[in-house]
Motif scaffolding. Structure first.
Motif, PDB file in Angstrom:
ATOM      1  N   TYR A 119       0.834  -1.218   0.000  1.00  0.00           N
ATOM      2  CA  TYR A 119       0.000   0.000   0.000  1.00  0.00           C
ATOM      3  C   TYR A 119       0.871   1.272   0.000  1.00  0.00           C
ATOM      4  N   HIS A 120       0.363   2.355   0.668  1.00  0.00           N
ATOM      5  CA  HIS A 120       1.090   3.635   0.756  1.00  0.00           C
ATOM      6  C   HIS A 120       1.300   4.276  -0.613  1.00  0.00           C
ATOM      7  N   HIS A 121       0.277   4.202  -1.458  1.00  0.00           N
ATOM      8  CA  HIS A 121       0.465   4.779  -2.794  1.00  0.00           C
ATOM      9  C   HIS A 121       0.718   6.287  -2.730  1.00  0.00           C
ATOM     10  N   GLN A 122       0.242   6.946  -1.657  1.00  0.00           N
ATOM     11  CA  GLN A 122       0.479   8.385  -1.525  1.00  0.00           C
ATOM     12  C   GLN A 122       1.978   8.685  -1.376  1.00  0.00           C
ATOM     13  N   ASP A 123       2.731   7.697  -0.929  1.00  0.00           N
ATOM     14  CA  ASP A 123       4.163   7.932  -0.687  1.00  0.00           C
ATOM     15  C   ASP A 123       5.061   7.485  -1.841  1.00  0.00           C
ATOM     16  N   PHE A 124       4.480   6.861  -2.851  1.00  0.00           N
ATOM     17  CA  PHE A 124       5.311   6.292  -3.927  1.00  0.00           C
ATOM     18  C   PHE A 124       6.310   7.320  -4.469  1.00  0.00           C
ATOM     19  N   GLU A 125       5.821   8.563  -4.665  1.00  0.00           N
ATOM     20  CA  GLU A 125       6.682   9.550  -5.326  1.00  0.00           C
ATOM     21  C   GLU A 125       7.839   9.984  -4.431  1.00  0.00           C
ATOM     22  N   LYS A 126       7.653   9.793  -3.122  1.00  0.00           N
ATOM     23  CA  LYS A 126       8.731  10.182  -2.188  1.00  0.00           C
ATOM     24  C   LYS A 126       9.770   9.073  -2.011  1.00  0.00           C
ATOM     25  N   PHE A 127       9.418   7.869  -2.414  1.00  0.00           N
ATOM     26  CA  PHE A 127      10.281   6.723  -2.087  1.00  0.00           C
ATOM     27  C   PHE A 127      11.750   6.893  -2.502  1.00  0.00           C
ATOM     28  N   PRO A 128      12.023   7.328  -3.750  1.00  0.00           N
ATOM     29  CA  PRO A 128      13.434   7.389  -4.137  1.00  0.00           C
ATOM     30  C   PRO A 128      14.245   8.302  -3.219  1.00  0.00           C
ATOM     31  N   LYS A 129      13.579   9.332  -2.669  1.00  0.00           N
ATOM     32  CA  LYS A 129      14.305  10.232  -1.758  1.00  0.00           C
ATOM     33  C   LYS A 129      14.407   9.626  -0.368  1.00  0.00           C
ATOM     34  N   THR A 130      13.306   9.049   0.085  1.00  0.00           N
ATOM     35  CA  THR A 130      13.300   8.503   1.448  1.00  0.00           C
ATOM     36  C   THR A 130      14.193   7.273   1.553  1.00  0.00           C
ATOM     37  N   PHE A 131      14.260   6.518   0.477  1.00  0.00           N
ATOM     38  CA  PHE A 131      15.041   5.264   0.517  1.00  0.00           C
ATOM     39  C   PHE A 131      16.028   5.261  -0.651  1.00  0.00           C
ATOM     40  N   PRO A 132      17.039   6.112  -0.571  1.00  0.00           N
ATOM     41  CA  PRO A 132      17.918   6.260  -1.739  1.00  0.00           C
ATOM     42  C   PRO A 132      18.598   4.947  -2.119  1.00  0.00           C
ATOM     43  N   GLY A 133      18.665   4.721  -3.415  1.00  0.00           N
ATOM     44  CA  GLY A 133      19.380   3.550  -3.935  1.00  0.00           C
ATOM     45  C   GLY A 133      18.600   2.251  -3.860  1.00  0.00           C
ATOM     46  N   GLN A 134      17.389   2.288  -3.302  1.00  0.00           N
ATOM     47  CA  GLN A 134      16.633   1.031  -3.168  1.00  0.00           C
ATOM     48  C   GLN A 134      15.968   0.618  -4.482  1.00  0.00           C
ATOM     49  N   LYS A 135      15.770  -0.674  -4.606  1.00  0.00           N
ATOM     50  CA  LYS A 135      15.004  -1.216  -5.744  1.00  0.00           C
ATOM     51  C   LYS A 135      13.606  -1.514  -5.219  1.00  0.00           C
ATOM     52  N   PHE A 136      12.594  -1.044  -5.946  1.00  0.00           N
ATOM     53  CA  PHE A 136      11.242  -1.073  -5.371  1.00  0.00           C
ATOM     54  C   PHE A 136      10.319  -2.081  -6.057  1.00  0.00           C
ATOM     55  N   ILE A 137       9.586  -2.782  -5.245  1.00  0.00           N
ATOM     56  CA  ILE A 137       8.494  -3.606  -5.767  1.00  0.00           C
ATOM     57  C   ILE A 137       7.283  -3.405  -4.849  1.00  0.00           C
TER      58      ILE A 137
END
Ligand code: GAL
Length: 820
Positions: free
Chosen positions: A492-510
């Motif tokens: 879930y947390h679709h509202q946060d998707f756009e923040k993910f690259p900043k909040t979790f730098p370098g992570q690969k997302f699924i």
């Protein structure tokens, strides 16, 4: 009993000859004298009784009064719905309890030097097994596959052997969804020579893959049950999908390990496959690896492993690539139940589910939240799905009172190891999940346990990334902080998707789990464009006045933690760094009804209902995920005169859609920006609604929906009218209630009775209504919103079968099935 056998292969045989023998053996139905390994379907002629029956473990216990049945079997699905069952409606409101199974069998005297294993694909739950009164062991985990060695306790010749299995699903609640009860997966009897390939004893990987060649690395564990001294020769052959040998390796004079019974000898081999055909979701090309063990010049064992040659990568910016090509994982989560069939595994029922998903454009399956039945992975290998293979829904901290957390300390290592070993050769498995929404993510143990589990996985397979479905994606999450995960999996947390690259730098997302929108097939609450997100209380249905607990199918109702289907897909589609998603869920499942109001007893989350009938949003995905031309217009056209009705359309391969009511245009609509549908709002008038999609001014598709009159007749449509007379195959027959002109009657709920003439049985009936308390095992079913389903199961005699459906006041219908 159906057996897979392999004939004896003399020394010096030609490879081509060996292959011919193997080919002919794989279609064999009976044991051959020269067989070296047999895997026998051990599901027939069991005796079953509910209750404690403590004496039943003894071989000479009198079970003549017990019910005779074939496995796989789920006794819960045969029960009555009742909110007072301890499983509660979260568990599907069906009974649990304790059950016993017994099976008598004899063995040929000539086999007394052989070894015999019994393999259980899964028993829910807390199983204990005896053979001839001898205790073999227990297995608390209801989803894990396991084996016992029967050999020391067996009798050969005319004397009978008896296997007894106790299944204890009495301590409930132990699951957040419907589990089923019993030996609900397949059972196999495996006969081998004393020197043989161990259970899950091969591991095949492809360290290097290019268009020109693929290197194939094979590690084989050979078990030496009786401490025989000496050497073996281990030959490995790779065959392509046409059965042509494409590579081989031979390891001569390998010294068998001795010193203790069952010592394992490891053999490593490397092969090259030239010009490999790669495995992909569009073309799931499979090779076959055949392992032959030779001892003293004789082939003493053979073993087969599937092989799919593919490369893949998850990238922090670019997302997922398969064989070098970018693609989104368009996946769904599914639980293991098969609707009206309960948890009892049936390969055709699984295949049908996957066909329905494939047709929608799905290319990924998450086995939420536990090891699946092995046949599901075989099908995913063959049909082309990216599987996220999941092990646990909880670790040490419990989620429900009697769940697996209580067995965690003693069993998790063994269960996780067995799970990885069992599944690591499946080309469809791309991601290992070590857990879903694990409560330890908020405690320090989140870090230690995550590290321990990832280490276990990596000790057995380093070729796939490991993830967890985290449901609080913050940098402080202790599972995330372990740094042990390869893939950042979040629910879930679709509202946060756009923040993910900043909040979790370098992570690969699924996106391991998304959406959790709610729908009842064929039910519509307007306005279609106002989204209801779970108001105030957990037990309140979503639209005022829905006392019948139906939920609108406009894709306008979601849980507060989730989103509508469109909301999440727009974001996943937009951002390359999001590798894809697994939507909650492909199919409705038993248990976890949301709203939590009795008599709701199954989930509303499915894109497809429990009976397998698609809800409207299925076609939104189909329009986005496939190239099939789509024009899906809804709702039905039976409303109150003058009522304002919202008409939605999903379409593709066109620029615009024009809607006509009784010949009069209601306007042309075009999707703008990231729109995924178009909509009209118009006053209802009975008659014909017609939609036309156009590209370059030319008609692409047209769809008509007419106001239906009263229910007049039944129509039967089988998914397959020809099935195999093997006691297992199924035909899914859709029952439609039509008016006299052939229009589906959108709210028809007529009670339909079924009669079968011929050698088939009614395995289940359903209509997809989440609140129906009718039995899945009855010979009648009320239609729901115009549809119901009858599932026919073949017996073992060829011939024709006639299904007749009748209903008071309606013209009846028949359909003929051919059993071959
Ligand atoms: C998730 C959970 C699933 C299911 C779903 C319902 O949080 O992982 O198992 O319960 O919610 O929305």
């Amino acid at each position: 009993m159906q057996k897979t056998t392999t004939p004896f292969l003399p020394i010096g045989f030609s490879w081509a000859f060996a292959f011919l023998l193997l080919l002919s053996a794989s279609s064999c139905k009976t044991t051959e004298k020269s067989a070296v390994r047999e895997r026998t379907d051990f599901t027939k002629n069991w005796s079953f009784a509910l209750g404690e029956n403590a004496g039943a473990k003894v071989a000479n216990f009198n079970d003549t009064q017990w019910r005779k049945l074939n496995l796989p079997h789920d006794w819960s699905i045969e029960g009555k719905f009742d909110e007072k069952h301890p499983a509660s409606y979260n568990g599907g409101a069906l009974p649990g309890g304790t059950g016993w199974y017994r099976k008598a069998f004899t063995l040929d005297a000539k086999d007394k030097d052989k070894l015999f294993y019994i393999d259980f694909d899964g028993v829910y739950t807390n199983s204990e097994v005896w053979v001839n009164g001898q205790y073999l062991g227990k297995r608390p985990n209801g989803y894990i596959s396991f084996r016992y060695d029967l050999t020391p306790y067996l009798k050969f010749g005319p004397e009978q052997n008896v296997v007894a299995v106790k299944v204890d699903n009495s301590q409930q609640p132990n699951s957040r969804w419907y589990s089923g009860s019993g030996i609900y997966r397949n059972v196999w009897l495996v006969k081998t020579s004393p020197v043989h390939v161990d259970q899950w004893g091969t591991f095949v990987t492809t360290p290097q893959v290019s268009e020109q060649s693929a290197s194939v690395a094979i590690t084989t564990q050979v078990r030496n049950a009786r401490q025989q001294a000496g050497n073996i020769t281990l030959r490995t052959l790779v065959y392509d999908a046409q059965g042509r040998e494409v590579a081989k390796a031979s390891s001569e004079k390998v010294a068998l390990k001795t010193g203790q019974a069952n010592a394992l000898t490891e053999v490593k081999q490397n092969l090259t496959v030239s010009n490999p055909t790669l495995w992909s979701v569009e073309q799931p090309y499979l090779y076959r690896v055949v392992t032959l063990v030779e001892q003293n010049g004789k082939v003493v064992d053979n073993y087969e492993t599937p092989l799919g040659i593919r490369t893949f990568n998850f990238d922090a910016q670019k997302g997922f690539t398969l064989n070098g090509k970018s693609m989104k994982i368009n996946g769904v989560c599914n639980h293991h139940d098969l609707g009206a069939l309960g948890a009892a595994v049936n390969v055709r029922a699984l295949e049908r589910q996957l066909e329905i998903m494939k047709n929608m454009g799905v290319n990924g399956i998450r086995t939420s939240h536990n090891p699946p039945t092995p046949e599901l992975l075989d099908l995913c290998d063959k049909m082309g799905f990216i599987v996220m293979d999941e092990s646990f829904d909880m670790w040490k901290k419990e989620k429900t009172k009697f769940d697996y957390s209580h067995a965690w300390d003693e069993w998790h290592k063994r269960d996780l190891e067995d799970f990885i070993k069992r599944d690591r050769n499946h080309p469809s498995v791309f991601i290992w999940s070590i857990g879903n929404e694990i409560p330890e993510q908020w405690a320090p143990e989140g870090t230690t346990i995550a590290k321990e589990l990832v280490n276990i996985v990596k000790s057995l397979d380093t070729t796939r990334p490991v993830t967890v479905g985290i449901n609080e994606p913050t940098p402080n999450n202790t599972i995330y902080k372990s740094g042990a995960l390869d893939l950042f999996g979040f629910n879930y947390h679709h509202q946060d998707f756009e923040k993910f690259p900043k909040t979790f730098p370098g992570q690969k997302f699924i996106a391991t789990e998304t959406v959790s929108a709610l729908m009842t097939r064929g039910h519509y609450d307007m306005p279609a464009d106002s989204i209801r997100r779970w108001p105030k209380r957990w037990d309140i249905p979503f639209h005022d006045g829905n006392k019948d607990l139906t939920v609108s199918a406009y894709d306008n109702v979601s849980t507060p933690w989730g989103s509508t289907h469109e909301e999440t897909w727009k974001l996943i589609k937009k951002h390359a760094y999001l590798s894809g998603q697994y939507i909650w869920t492909g199919f409705d499942y038993l248990g976890e009804p949301t709203p939590y109001v009795w008599p709701a007893r199954s989930s509303y989350f499915g894109i497809v209902d429990l009976a397998g009938f698609p809800k409207d949003v299925y076609y939104m995905y189909q329009s986005e995920w496939t190239n099939k031309p789509v024009l899906h217009v809804f709702p039905h056209w039976n409303w109150q005169a003058g009522q304002t009705v919202d008409v939605k359309a999903y379409y593709n391969n066109a620029e615009e859609v024009e809607l006509f009511l009784n010949g009069k245009s209601q306007g042309v609509r075009k999707k703008q920006g990231d729109d995924l549908h178009v909509m009209w709002r118009l006053p209802f008038q009975p008659g014909t609604l017609k939609a036309v999609s156009r590209a370059n001014g030319k008609e692409v598709l047209t769809k008509e929906i007419k106001t239906a009159g009263g229910a007049a007749r039944i129509v039967l449509e089988a998914d397959r009218t020809q099935i195999v007379a093997n006691g297992k195959d199924l035909s899914f027959v859709t029952v439609k209630i039509l008016d006299k002109d052939g229009n589906l009657v959108p709210r028809a709920d007529n009670l339909v009775h079924f009669r079968i003439d011929g050698k088939a049985v009614l395995a289940g009936v359903d209509n997809g209504l989440q609140t129906s308390l009718e039995s899945f095992k009855a010979n009648h079913r009320k239609a729901f919103n115009g549809l119901c389903l009858a599932i026919l199961q073949a017996q073992e005699e060829a011939g024709t079968v006639k299904l007749t459906a009748t209903s008071e006041g309606l013209e009846p219908a028949t359909i003929i099935l051919h059993l071959k």
